[in-house]
Design an enzyme around this catalytic site. Structure first.
Site, PDB file in Angstrom:
ATOM      1  N   GLY A 152       0.785  -1.221   0.001  1.00 29.93           N
ATOM      2  CA  GLY A 152       0.036   0.011   0.116  1.00 29.93           C
ATOM      3  C   GLY A 152       0.686   1.297   0.016  1.00 29.93           C
ATOM      4  NE  ARG A 153      -2.728   4.748   1.813  1.00 28.38           N
ATOM      5  CZ  ARG A 153      -3.967   5.010   2.060  1.00 28.38           C
ATOM      6  NH1 ARG A 153      -4.862   6.048   1.260  1.00 28.38           N
ATOM      7  NH2 ARG A 153      -4.653   4.482   2.918  1.00 28.38           N
ATOM      8  CB  ILE A 154       3.088   2.570   4.564  1.00 30.54           C
ATOM      9  CG1 ILE A 154       2.364   3.576   5.122  1.00 30.54           C
ATOM     10  CG2 ILE A 154       4.515   2.241   5.659  1.00 30.54           C
ATOM     11  CD1 ILE A 154       1.858   3.253   6.770  1.00 30.54           C
ATOM     12  NE  ARG A 174      -5.839  -6.612   0.976  1.00 29.42           N
ATOM     13  CZ  ARG A 174      -6.419  -5.606   1.490  1.00 29.42           C
ATOM     14  NH1 ARG A 174      -7.719  -5.908   2.135  1.00 29.42           N
ATOM     15  NH2 ARG A 174      -5.956  -4.469   1.481  1.00 29.42           N
ATOM     16  CB  ILE A 233       6.511  -0.944  10.660  1.00 29.75           C
ATOM     17  CG1 ILE A 233       6.459  -1.255   9.163  1.00 29.75           C
ATOM     18  CG2 ILE A 233       7.932  -0.881  11.271  1.00 29.75           C
ATOM     19  CD1 ILE A 233       6.676  -0.145   8.352  1.00 29.75           C
ATOM     20  NE  ARG A 235      -3.242  -1.580  14.180  1.00 29.70           N
ATOM     21  CZ  ARG A 235      -2.704  -0.266  13.950  1.00 29.70           C
ATOM     22  NH1 ARG A 235      -1.418  -0.167  13.817  1.00 29.70           N
ATOM     23  NH2 ARG A 235      -3.441   0.644  13.910  1.00 29.70           N
ATOM     24  CD  GLU A 264       0.813  -2.599  20.066  1.00 32.02           C
ATOM     25  OE1 GLU A 264       1.565  -3.050  19.294  1.00 32.02           O
ATOM     26  OE2 GLU A 264       0.499  -1.360  20.000  1.00 32.02           O
ATOM     27  CG  HIS A 282       2.101   0.943  17.900  1.00 34.55           C
ATOM     28  ND1 HIS A 282       1.137   0.083  18.050  1.00 34.55           N
ATOM     29  CD2 HIS A 282       2.018   1.616  16.826  1.00 34.55           C
ATOM     30  CE1 HIS A 282       0.368   0.409  16.885  1.00 34.55           C
ATOM     31  NE2 HIS A 282       1.015   1.310  16.247  1.00 34.55           N
ATOM     32  CB  ILE A 283       7.551   5.083  18.148  1.00 31.82           C
ATOM     33  CG1 ILE A 283       9.013   4.055  18.273  1.00 31.82           C
ATOM     34  CG2 ILE A 283       7.366   5.029  19.756  1.00 31.82           C
ATOM     35  CD1 ILE A 283      10.083   4.481  18.997  1.00 31.82           C
TER      36      ILE A 283
HETATM   37  C1  GLV Z   1      -0.580   3.376  13.751  1.00 29.52           C
HETATM   38  O1  GLV Z   1      -0.203   2.459  14.065  1.00 29.52           O
HETATM   39  C2  GLV Z   1      -1.429   3.802  12.803  1.00 29.52           C
HETATM   40  O2  GLV Z   1      -2.211   2.839  12.153  1.00 29.52           O
HETATM   41  O3  GLV Z   1      -1.457   4.865  12.235  1.00 29.52           O
END
Ligand code: GLV
Length: 329
Positions: A152-154, A174, A233, A235, A264, A282-283
């Site tokens: 996706g975008r990230i 997918r 990074i 979930r 978490e 989660h940063i």
């Molecule tokens: C962070 O985990 C987000 O989904 O923006």
């Protein structure tokens, strides 16, 4: 004035912005327990959340609630079937976090591959006596093969950075991305199994859903190279953390970088006892500029969706736009 709940503490100036339009009940303390969340939502028209679970029982306890704005791109904390059934609009904060999150994916991947956290802990513990030719040997990124699961975008922002490292890019998603994006990223679409067998560094950037639960478990880890790294990074729950602990302990893979965890902020205790994993809380989106952009976008969504401000009625990021204009049920 309509009433809103800001469920999690955010920048004070964003609260001030919201106060121009709403009567704001703001929780600046601990995460609200489910009962307390329901109690505080009972008379609210809107809410700003950051991961609080919102399901049918929460919506039933909040009969006036019409909009819930999540300060995150991921919204697996929303039960969207319940939102649709109740005609409640959900919004999220995509795009503004792409580059910071992609940067962070690289930081974790590089730290894992080059054993940065592990060697730093060793140094801080006073164990460094002499330089040694075989001290903390890691694995190269330059010229290696990157495997991106979730384009996706990230994922695309992450893959774009691979050019500077002269890396071959494999991806699984997918569905295939547009040919011009594949060409721009020089990315090859492959099956998940193929990616796991061939990649030197695997990064997970898929949204969490029932379908993506344990995308990486024992069977998948067994396909990876013993020199490979795995970075999550996305979930918690995308990786079977217990299986990962075993794979790290037995050196089935070289190292991992994790920013998110099953359950978490509690971690599988095994993760704390294996040295070859870099752990962050989660940063991935946590730069000052990006977290401000996310908070302001979450506020924009709430303000517009509740019919206020310059974009009244036109929330920038509706997740389920079909419910717009329908009476709350
Ligand atoms: C962070 O985990 C987000 O989904 O923006």
């Amino acid at each position: 004035m309509q009433k809103i709940l800001v469920a999690r503490s955010i920048f004070p100036d964003v609260i001030e912005r919201l106060k121009q339009y709403f009567d704001v009940d703001s929780n600046q303390g601990d995460v609200l327990a489910a009962d307390e969340l329901k109690r505080r939502l009972a008379d609210k028209d809107g809410a700003l959340t950051a991961g609080e679970p919102i399901d049918a029982s929460v919506l039933a306890a909040a009969p006036r609630l019409r909009v819930v704005s999540n300060m995150a791109v991921g919204y697996n904390n929303f039960d969207m079937a319940a939102f649709n059934a109740a005609n409640v609009l959900g919004t999220n904060t995509p795009d503004v976090l792409n580059e910071s999150t992609a940067d962070f994916g690289w930081a974790l991947m590089m730290a894992a591959a080059r054993r940065i956290a592990e060697s730093e802990h060793w140094l801080r513990a006073g164990k460094w006596q002499k330089w040694s030719y075989d001290g903390f040997l890691g694995n190269d990124l330059y010229g290696s093969t990157l495997g991106v699961i979730g384009m996706g975008r990230i994922g695309q922002a992450l893959a774009r950075r691979a050019k500077g490292f002269n890396m071959q890019v494999l991806y699984h998603n997918r569905s295939r991305v547009a040919p011009e994006i594949e060409a721009e990223l020089n990315a090859e679409y492959v099956s998940k199994q193929d990616l796991l067998r061939r990649a030197d560094h695997v990064v997970l950037v898929v949204p969490y859903s029932k379908e993506s639960h344990h995308t990486i478990g024992a069977a998948e880890l067994a396909l990876m190279k013993p020199t490979a790294t795995l970075t999550n990074i996305a979930r918690g729950g995308i990786v079977d953390d217990a299986a990962l602990v075993e794979a790290l302990r037995s050196k089935q893979i070289a190292a991992a970088g994790l920013d998110v965890y099953e359950g978490e902020p509690h971690l599988n205790p095994g993760l704390l006892s294996v040295p070859n994993v870099v752990l962050t809380p989660h940063i991935a989106s946590a730069t000052e500029a990006t977290r401000r952009a996310m908070a302001n976008l979450a506020a924009d969504n709430l303000i517009a969706a509740l019919g206020e401000g310059p974009r009244a009625g036109q929330a920038p990021n509706p997740i389920n736009p079909d419910v717009i204009g329908k009476a709350r049920s």
